[in-house]
Scaffold this motif. Structure first.
Motif, PDB file in Angstrom:
ATOM      1  N   GLU A  36     -29.885 -42.018   5.771  1.00  0.00           N
ATOM      2  CA  GLU A  36     -29.037 -43.338   6.219  1.00  0.00           C
ATOM      3  C   GLU A  36     -27.512 -43.269   5.820  1.00  0.00           C
ATOM      4  O   GLU A  36     -26.595 -43.585   6.283  1.00  0.00           O
ATOM      5  N   GLY A  37     -27.543 -42.376   4.512  1.00  0.00           N
ATOM      6  CA  GLY A  37     -25.992 -42.419   3.750  1.00  0.00           C
ATOM      7  C   GLY A  37     -25.409 -41.299   4.808  1.00  0.00           C
ATOM      8  O   GLY A  37     -24.130 -41.598   4.833  1.00  0.00           O
ATOM      9  N   GLU A  38     -26.285 -40.276   5.440  1.00  0.00           N
ATOM     10  CA  GLU A  38     -25.418 -39.309   5.975  1.00  0.00           C
ATOM     11  C   GLU A  38     -24.890 -39.813   7.443  1.00  0.00           C
ATOM     12  O   GLU A  38     -23.788 -39.310   7.725  1.00  0.00           O
ATOM     13  N   ALA A  39     -25.663 -40.589   7.812  1.00  0.00           N
ATOM     14  CA  ALA A  39     -25.031 -41.387   9.174  1.00  0.00           C
ATOM     15  C   ALA A  39     -23.839 -42.168   8.778  1.00  0.00           C
ATOM     16  O   ALA A  39     -22.907 -42.094   9.499  1.00  0.00           O
ATOM     17  N   ALA A  40     -23.947 -42.919   7.814  1.00  0.00           N
ATOM     18  CA  ALA A  40     -22.768 -43.504   7.557  1.00  0.00           C
ATOM     19  C   ALA A  40     -21.483 -42.657   7.042  1.00  0.00           C
ATOM     20  O   ALA A  40     -20.280 -42.928   7.490  1.00  0.00           O
ATOM     21  N   ARG A  41     -21.653 -41.474   6.556  1.00  0.00           N
ATOM     22  CA  ARG A  41     -20.751 -40.420   6.127  1.00  0.00           C
ATOM     23  C   ARG A  41     -20.297 -40.001   7.422  1.00  0.00           C
ATOM     24  O   ARG A  41     -18.898 -39.681   7.647  1.00  0.00           O
ATOM     25  N   GLN A  45     -16.384 -40.232   8.656  1.00  0.00           N
ATOM     26  CA  GLN A  45     -15.669 -38.945   9.234  1.00  0.00           C
ATOM     27  C   GLN A  45     -15.000 -39.113  10.448  1.00  0.00           C
ATOM     28  O   GLN A  45     -13.904 -38.768  10.937  1.00  0.00           O
ATOM     29  N   ALA A  46     -15.851 -39.566  11.443  1.00  0.00           N
ATOM     30  CA  ALA A  46     -15.288 -39.723  12.817  1.00  0.00           C
ATOM     31  C   ALA A  46     -14.064 -40.618  13.035  1.00  0.00           C
ATOM     32  O   ALA A  46     -13.231 -40.475  13.614  1.00  0.00           O
TER      33      ALA A  46
END
Length: 206
Positions: A36-41, A45-46
Motif C-alpha cells: 500500500e505504501g509503494e502504491a502511494a509512493r 512520484q508520478a
C-alpha cells in the motif's frame, strides 16, 4: 526487507503470497503495508514528475530566470496551487535553478542592425491550443570535446518539446533546424507566435 517485499510482489503471480511470506519469513501484514505504501509512493512520484515538467516549461520559457518564488507565483496565475516547499524540493532534486547572469556567460548577442520584434507573449506562458505559442532558447553543455549547443522549441499548450537541434556552434542555422523540426512535428496555426530572446541567431535574415 524492501528487496524481500519486491521479490514477493514479483512472484505473487506464480506462487501464493501466503507461501512466499512463509518461505521468506515475512509477516503478511508487513508485506501488505509495504504494498500500500509503494502504491502511494509511486503516485507521489508520478505527481512530482508531472509538476517537474510544468516547472521546466516555465523555467525555459523565462530563459531560466525563474526560480523560487517566481515559479509558484506563475503556477498560481495559471490556476495551479502547489505548496511552495514542494516546488522547492522538486526543483532542488532535479537541479532546476535560476540563472545568475553575473556568474554565467550569456549566449545572447544582439545584432544592432536588426529591428527588434514586439513581445507578443507578454509573460503569458499559457496557450489553449497546440500550434499557437512556441517558445525556445539556446543553452550550452560542456563535453570532453568542447561546448555543445542545444536549441529547442516548446509548445506551451502541450508543454512538450516539439523541436530541437544540437551542434558545436550557435549560429542561425542551429535555431532554424530546431524550428524546422517543430514545424514538421506540429501544425502551427497561421497566427502562431514564436517567442525567443533578441539574440542575433533569432533576428538573422536566415
Amino acid at each position: 526487507m524492501k528487496e524481500l517485499y519486491r521479490l514477493i510482489h514479483a512472484e505473487k503471480a506464480n506462487y501464493s503470497i501466503v507461501l512466499l511470506c512463509r518461505v521468506l519469513h515475512v509477516a503478511r501484514s508487513s508485506y501488505y503495508a509495504w504494498r500500500e505504501g509503494e502504491a502511494a509512493r509511486r503516485a507521489r512520484q508520478a505527481a512530482d514528475n508531472a509538476l517537474a515538467h510544468e516547472i521546466t516549461v516555465l523555467h525555459i520559457a523565462s530563459r531560466k530566470t525563474y526560480g523560487v518564488p517566481r515559479i509558484p507565483a506563475e503556477l498560481r496565475r495559471l490556476g495551479r496551487r502547489v505548496n511552495r516547499k514542494r516546488i522547492a524540493r522538486v526543483m532542488r532534486e532535479r537541479d532546476i535553478r535560476s540563472v545568475t547572469r553575473r556568474k554565467h556567460r550569456s549566449l545572447t548577442r544582439q545584432d544592432a542592425r536588426a529591428k527588434p520584434a514586439p513581445d507578443l507573449i507578454g509573460r503569458d506562458f499559457h496557450a489553449e491550443r497546440p500550434g499557437t505559442k512556441l517558445v525556445g532558447d539556446i543553452t550550452y553543455l560542456p563535453t570532453a570535446e568542447g561546448w555543445l549547443y542545444l536549441a529547442c522549441r516548446l509548445d506551451l499548450a502541450t508543454r512538450e518539446v516539439v523541436g530541437y537541434a544540437m551542434a558545436d556552434h550557435h549560429r542561425a542555422e542551429l535555431v532554424v533546424d530546431a524550428l524546422d523540426m517543430a514545424h514538421g512535428r506540429t501544425r502551427p496555426e497561421p497566427d502562431c507566435v514564436v517567442h525567443s530572446d533578441r539574440g542575433s541567431e533569432y533576428t538573422s535574415a536566415q
